[in-house]
Design a protein around this motif. Structure first.
Motif, PDB file in Angstrom:
ATOM      1  N   ASP A 227       0.834  -1.271   0.069  1.00  0.00           N
ATOM      2  CA  ASP A 227      -0.055  -0.157   0.020  1.00  0.00           C
ATOM      3  C   ASP A 227       0.871   1.197  -0.005  1.00  0.00           C
ATOM      4  N   ASP A 228       2.274   1.199  -0.272  1.00  0.00           N
ATOM      5  CA  ASP A 228       3.028   2.476  -0.370  1.00  0.00           C
ATOM      6  C   ASP A 228       2.347   3.337  -1.794  1.00  0.00           C
ATOM      7  N   PRO A 229       1.887   4.283  -1.461  1.00  0.00           N
ATOM      8  CA  PRO A 229       1.532   5.161  -2.577  1.00  0.00           C
ATOM      9  C   PRO A 229       2.922   5.390  -3.692  1.00  0.00           C
ATOM     10  N   PRO A 230       2.639   5.544  -4.791  1.00  0.00           N
ATOM     11  CA  PRO A 230       3.863   5.602  -5.719  1.00  0.00           C
ATOM     12  C   PRO A 230       4.591   7.146  -5.551  1.00  0.00           C
ATOM     13  N   GLU A 231       3.883   8.290  -4.963  1.00  0.00           N
ATOM     14  CA  GLU A 231       4.271   9.471  -5.046  1.00  0.00           C
ATOM     15  C   GLU A 231       5.087   9.869  -3.749  1.00  0.00           C
ATOM     16  N   ILE A 232       4.923   8.797  -2.656  1.00  0.00           N
ATOM     17  CA  ILE A 232       5.562   9.403  -1.666  1.00  0.00           C
ATOM     18  C   ILE A 232       7.040   9.458  -1.580  1.00  0.00           C
ATOM     19  N   SER A 233       7.649  10.188  -0.617  1.00  0.00           N
ATOM     20  CA  SER A 233       9.231  10.501  -0.756  1.00  0.00           C
ATOM     21  C   SER A 233       9.915   9.152   0.018  1.00  0.00           C
ATOM     22  N   GLU A 234      11.252   9.025  -0.112  1.00  0.00           N
ATOM     23  CA  GLU A 234      11.867   8.027   0.306  1.00  0.00           C
ATOM     24  C   GLU A 234      11.707   8.102   1.930  1.00  0.00           C
ATOM     25  N   GLN A 235      11.756   9.337   2.610  1.00  0.00           N
ATOM     26  CA  GLN A 235      11.571   9.411   4.023  1.00  0.00           C
ATOM     27  C   GLN A 235      10.343   8.928   4.166  1.00  0.00           C
ATOM     28  N   GLU A 236       9.181   9.296   3.709  1.00  0.00           N
ATOM     29  CA  GLU A 236       7.866   8.943   4.183  1.00  0.00           C
ATOM     30  C   GLU A 236       7.638   7.443   4.012  1.00  0.00           C
ATOM     31  N   ARG A 237       8.566   6.949   2.946  1.00  0.00           N
ATOM     32  CA  ARG A 237       8.385   5.298   3.122  1.00  0.00           C
ATOM     33  C   ARG A 237       9.105   4.725   3.967  1.00  0.00           C
ATOM     34  N   PHE A 238      10.407   4.996   4.438  1.00  0.00           N
ATOM     35  CA  PHE A 238      11.021   4.747   5.455  1.00  0.00           C
ATOM     36  C   PHE A 238      10.164   4.779   6.838  1.00  0.00           C
TER      37      PHE A 238
END
Length: 748
Positions: A227-238
């Motif tokens: 469910d990771d949105p494709p537009e999120i930044s690396e920091q948000e993903r982490f």
């Protein structure tokens, strides 16, 4: 057998077709297919829609899959029952396919046609209700369908002799929660961890696997959550991933393989050690401040003889000599395996091999002391010498040495053998397959290849890879990065390979090396791969310190790259202005770069409320493209599109539309009207017409754009859906209109 390996076996004919040589069974994507989260690639379904290929599929199932099944007749009967009971399939279709099931001779063709029919049906995404995963409780949520690409690899089928260690490891994890499985290279740490996961699978709710790439923070960021949105930044993903991993309990096991650094070399280790789940690290490093399990050699010569017999068919005939070989290589598991394969290939007789190893051993220090090398890892000098001797005995051909040289750059997780062969412009996989037979190249059923860490160290020392000797690989990677609008599903592995090149390659051709870095950076920027971008910036800084190395353009690009990562607008603007100041004279060679710098500076001024300065630099950018006849190149698309949007914001939409219409004509003339660039221009036109309340024209241009997106992103329906959501947020009315058409595009 892993999920990608299963599909490789099932779709062997598709994968062997030269038209599909770039297709890769990405583990995360395959997992999405098999869990109902994504529609299977239209390339595969289109291939098997042809009756001739369905016949091939039936034969492939017979050859590759039936031998693996314990009761294929029962499986076939169950499939037939599910098919007949499915009330969403028409009676006519059931009658047509059922006629093939009745005769036993055509039953496999029935299965092949049924698979093809299933792939072509309307796709309905399975709802995994991921929001419930973070619910409280004493147990971890089941994450099998939530975290893709985290499946533990299977241990090698010849894994033996470690029953006691498996039991001890289980006890230690239960008592300490976090354990570092330590030992010299090639002793079997990774195999023991994989075997542990298999043996104790029922004791855990989840077992997750991460291959350490040199940065724990990045490895957690790169985990593939569904469910990771494709537009999120690396920091948000982490942050999302770290928060979730922190929620897992002790009934989850996390394996971090090849953590070959010290605690001070990866400061994020202290954060991971706060996780409540059990964690098993495999490492060559000395981490005595933590709970460690020291893995020793297998001293039972009968077990190692059994291992030798698995690879050397005449082991029994020469048992006495083989046992002496095992003793001579100090019972080292990997050395025993390599020796057995060397004997099986007939390169040396057991007597000759023993004499060579004893000669090499006599020249070494008999004490065989463990030494500590600079990164805190331990090794035994004799072990490396044994492996080196075995390596040299093969007398590899020049071509094989070249392949080994380039294999040193692959990530530990490996990459598709076919993709690597294409990178090196190899006409066949024969040379790679020969190296697999030697044991130097590791493989998973010949699909993914990598080097064993010990072999990698020896290959680096022997082949000394340089920019000049590896120019084919560097050129291939650059071509991929320069293919505008073309995306590859193995981009993370490509970036890891580039990172290894930066770390390991001898820079004997600096201009060519700088060009490689400068061409890879923008492609990393497309995927917001900040780890690699920072490495490239640091590398360029190091090389461009001396004034006699590099050009003004190189220094301008470095400043431009720094501006890309700069979060403070005033600093980013200064960096872009400094970049422009590096170029004193604009020529045909640097006009494209100067145009890009003006465009970037104009964009920064636009974002920060300086419209006059934004207009000045945007117009200068486009005038340079026109002056040097560069309007047809890919760089012009974002520049003119951004300028058109700026004009619309400044109450000049007619000028913006005019610029985009001219650009559409240029793209159509030089490229085509069904490429990604054309779609982006059509989408921008649609957006401007929306902003000016011209709904009919907006619909027309958005539909043109989506027709192209549906074709280009056929393998990635999530991207089409994300684009639709983006437009729907812009203007709900147009979003609803497109949504009615899009539902067909996403499901047919």
């Amino acid at each position: 057998m892993s999920q990608p390996d299963f599909l490789y076996e099932l779709f062997e004919d598709f994968m062997d077709d030269p038209a599909n040589q770039d297709f890769s069974m990405d583990n995360g994507l395959v997992c999405r297919w098999l869990t109902g989260q994504a529609k299977i690639s239209p390339k595969i379904s289109a291939y098997y829609s042809k009756p001739s290929n369905q016949k091939k599929l039936a034969e492939t199932i017979h050859q590759n899959l039936l031998p693996l099944m314990s009761d294929c007749n029962m499986a076939m009967q169950d499939i037939y029952t599910l098919f007949i009971q499915d009330d969403t399939i028409s009676d006519a279709k059931k009658k047509n396919l059922a006629s093939l099931y009745k005769p036993a001779s055509s039953r496999l063709l029935f299965l092949a046609k049924l698979i093809s029919f299933g792939m072509e049906r309307q796709f309905i995404k399975r709802d995994t209700k991921n929001q419930k995963l973070l619910a409280g409780g004493a147990l971890s949520p089941i994450v099998l369908d939530y975290i893709m690409d985290s499946e533990v690899p299977k241990p090698c089928r010849h894994f033996i002799g470690r029953d006691k260690e498996l039991e001890e490891l289980y006890t230690m994890l239960e008592e300490n929660r976090h354990v570092f499985l330590c030992g010299i290279a090639g002793i079997g740490k990774s195999e023991l961890a994989k075997a542990y996961a298999k043996h104790y699978k029922k004791h855990y709710t989840n077992i997750l696997y991460v291959e350490y790439t040199g940065d724990l923070h990045q490895d957690i960021t790169d985990m593939d959550f569904i469910d990771d949105p494709p537009e999120i930044s690396e920091q948000e993903r982490f942050q999302r991933h770290n928060r979730f991993l922190r929620s897992l309990k002790s009934d989850t096991l996390l394996i971090i393989d090849n953590f070959n650094v010290t605690a001070t070399q990866d400061s994020f280790l202290s954060v991971v050690l706060k996780y409540r789940c059990q964690i098993l690290f495999t490492t060559r490093s000395n981490l005595n401040e933590y709970c460690t399990f020291q893995l020793k050699e297998i001293k039972d010569i009968n077990i190692l003889f059994q291992l030798t017999s698995a690879f050397y068919s005449e082991a029994d005939k020469y048992r006495s000599t083989v046992e002496k070989i095992i003793e001579t290589v100090h019972y080292h598991t990997f050395a025993v395996e390599l020796a057995a394969k060397l004997l099986e290939n007939g390169i040396s007789t057991p007597g000759q091999l023993l004499a060579k190893l004893q000669e090499e051993r006599a020249s070494l220090d008999n004490e065989d002391k463990i030494k500590i090398i600079k990164d805190g890892q331990s090794s035994k000098a004799t072990y490396y010498s044994h492996i080196h001797t075995l390596f040299s005995l093969y007398a590899l051909s020049r071509k094989q040495q070249d392949i080994m040289c380039n294999l040193c750059f692959l990530p530990y997780t490996g990459i598709s053998a076919r993709i690597f062969a294409k990178w090196l412009e190899l006409p066949t996989l024969n040379e790679i397959n020969d190296l697999i037979e030697t044991g130097f190249v590791q493989t998973t059923t010949r699909h993914t290849i990598s080097l064993h860490p010990m072999i990698k160290e020896i290959a680096l020392s022997e082949t000394k890879p340089s920019v000049s000797s590896c120019h084919i690989l560097l050129d291939s990677l650059q071509k991929i990065c320069l293919m505008h609008g073309i995306e590859v599903d193995y981009y993370k592995k490509l970036f890891q390979t580039a990172g290894n090149i930066i770390e390991l390659i001898e820079k004997d051709d600096i201009p060519k090396y700088l060009l490689f870095l400068e061409n890879v950076f923008p492609y990393m920027d497309n995927y917001n791969y900040q780890k690699g971008m920072k490495e490239i910036i640091q590398e360029l800084k190091n090389f461009l310190k001396p004034k006699d190395i590099g050009t003004d353009s190189d220094r301008a690009l470095l400043l431009d790259f720094q501006a890309t990562l700069e979060i403070k607008p005033e600093k980013a603007i200064k960096l872009e202005k400094d970049a422009l100041a590096q170029i004193e004279n604009i020529t045909a060679d640097n006009a494209r770069l100067v145009s890009n710098l003006h465009a970037n500076l104009g964009g920064l001024y636009r974002m920060n409320g300086h419209p006059d300065l934004a207009r000045e630099h945007m117009e200068k950018s486009i005038s340079l493209l026109d002056q040097f006849n560069l309007l047809h190149i890919n760089d012009s698309i974002p520049q003119i599109a951004n300028y058109a949007m700026f004009l619309t914001e400044q109450q000049e939409p007619e000028r913006g539309i005019s610029e985009l219409q001219k650009l559409s004509g240029i793209i159509k003339e030089y490229h085509s009207d069904d490429c990604l660039d054309y779609a982006k221009v059509q989408e921008t036109l649609g957006t401007i017409y929306l902003m000016t309340a011209n709904l009919p024209q907006a619909k027309t241009h958005f539909k043109r754009a989506f027709k192209i997106y549906e074709k280009i992103w056929a393998d990635e329906p999530e991207m089409i859906e994300a684009k639709y959501q983006e437009i729907q947020e812009l203007y709900p009315q147009i979003g609803f209109c497109i949504g009615k058409n899009l539902s067909g595009l996403l499901t047919k």
